[in-house]
Design a protein around this motif. Structure first.
Motif, short mmCIF file in Angstrom:
data_model
loop_
_atom_site.label_atom_id
_atom_site.label_comp_id
_atom_site.label_asym_id
_atom_site.label_seq_id
_atom_site.Cartn_x
_atom_site.Cartn_y
_atom_site.Cartn_z
N LEU A 78 -3.10 3.54 -11.79
CA LEU A 78 -3.92 4.16 -10.76
C LEU A 78 -5.41 4.23 -11.13
N TYR B 281 -6.81 3.29 -7.32
CA TYR B 281 -6.01 2.10 -7.61
C TYR B 281 -6.78 0.84 -7.21
N LYS C 163 -4.88 7.52 -4.96
CA LYS C 163 -4.48 6.31 -4.26
C LYS C 163 -5.66 5.35 -4.13
N GLN D 174 -9.82 7.75 3.13
CA GLN D 174 -8.65 8.58 3.32
C GLN D 174 -9.08 9.83 4.07
N HIS E 90 -4.90 11.65 -2.52
CA HIS E 90 -5.68 10.66 -1.79
C HIS E 90 -6.67 9.93 -2.72
N ILE F 145 1.75 2.18 -3.50
CA ILE F 145 0.62 2.79 -4.21
C ILE F 145 0.51 4.27 -3.83
N GLY F 146 0.72 4.56 -2.57
CA GLY F 146 0.62 5.93 -2.10
C GLY F 146 1.64 6.87 -2.72
N ARG F 147 2.76 6.33 -3.18
CA ARG F 147 3.77 7.20 -3.80
C ARG F 147 3.53 7.42 -5.29
N ASP G 127 0.82 -1.21 0.00
CA ASP G 127 0.00 0.00 0.00
C ASP G 127 0.86 1.26 0.00
#
Lengths: 208, 208
Positions: free
Chosen positions: A80, B205, B202, A192, B199, A13-15, A10
């Motif tokens: 994404l 995805y 992310k 989020q 956010h 993915i966040g980057r 995860d």
DNA sequence: TAGATTGTTAATCGATTAACAATC
DNA sequence: TAGATTGTTAATCGATTAACAATC
């Protein structure tokens, strides 16, 4: 017999959105090619990490040359799932709701605000840019009808959990929560948080 | 001879505001005592992690009983340096600037917005709630004069780095950046980012 | 060819968790 | 006393980095 380990962390993915954002600025600067080293310097992280992250999804670069900026953007948008437009709704027509309803960056990044809801009779029917605020009572019907998967919530903390429960019931799969409270969601639902206070309080730890 | 290792991980600091926020809701619910187990359930993390994080700063609980909510809040506010009020300025009087200028949660959490700046002559002098928007030209003088350490920036991405450079020059030590771009700051300056697009991207995805 | 940079492996580093003695 | 929960240690787990063969 070892399973093919294809679970991507995860944190990786966040980057990816961060990489995507930096690459898009390179396009504005008419830069055609970049390298993990250059991206790393811009972003303040290590080149090895960028290469390792990208290599989770394929081989997008060329030895000796680096990465074609446009090509890498295309790949990241595919990964994404932002190579199409996602319809998004906003719940809460207060100051924050107004702000995000008019946020100019969503369009170019794969998101389109299609409706704003509130349960306050004084707000229902008022205009925010192009839309008029709709009654929260009709929200579930509209979510289902338009097959909307993403919601942003900007309601008071005391109402946030209830609103989220309704959203999930109606079929929402991803929630961006501006209310300053932790929300419980079932597995498989994305959530989020945006809370400026958290960021400020983290920084003050290091001040003085 | 091994040094006393008293460097607390940044990731731990980042969780403290989350604990503080949850504890404050417990006060609203008139709950006097809690446990790492209960906090963990509320926050969706492990009880061991909460105990370990807190133990970095002292022994705040009692075996068999747990933590006194009010006492732990007091300790966390001390640790995070939010047991006093920090003056904060906003640069950029667009939609986002307006939104954060009126954000209702800062006050109770240790922050007070004291000025809003913009360099657009059409905005200078206009009112946002209690303040009138001031010319960015006077910003450095005001930062120095009032000894302000924290700024929130809500200017276009193209101006963000320049504004940050000015802020640091004037003595700002912590920046909350709403512009969707990575900023370079010297060591010792804190910077945090708020970008809803990151956010959202992310989360998509994981969608379909 | 020489130089540059990728993709990947192995080593290192750091964070999380499980477990439990201490003790309220 | 019995039950509950802390603070802490050691083990586990996962993420980052350094290094380099491959190759453009």
């Amino acid at each position: 017999m070892p399973e093919n380990n294809n679970e991507i962390p995860d944190i990786v993915i966040g980057r990816l959105p961060l990489y995507l954002r930096a690459l898009q600025y390179m396009v504005l600067e008419e830069q055609m090619v970049t390298s993990s080293k250059e991206l790393a310097e811009r972003l303040g992280i290590s080149a090895a990490q960028i290469r390792k992250d990208l290599s989770q999804f394929g081989e997008f670069g060329k030895q000796g040359t680096g990465y074609q900026v446009e090509f890498l953007i295309k790949k990241l948008r595919q990964i994404l799932n932002v190579d199409t437009i996602w319809d998004v709704i906003i719940i809460g027509a207060g100051d924050i709701g107004h702000g995000i309803a008019r946020y100019p960056n969503f369009g170019a990044q794969g998101f389109r605000v299609v409706a704003v809801f509130d349960n306050n009779p004084n707000k229902i029917g008022t205009k925010i840019g192009d839309f008029s605020v709709q009654d929260s009572a009709v929200m579930p019907a509209i979510i289902k009808q338009s097959n909307i998967k993403i919601a942003m919530i900007a309601v008071p903390a005391s109402q946030a959990q209830l609103v989220v429960d309704d959203l999930i019931q109606a079929g929402i799969k991803a929630i961006l929560n501006y209310a300053p409270i932790t929300i419980n969601v079932p597995k498989g639902i994305q959530i989020q948080y945006i809370d400026p206070v958290m960021h400020l309080q983290k920084m003050t730890y290091y001040l003085k």
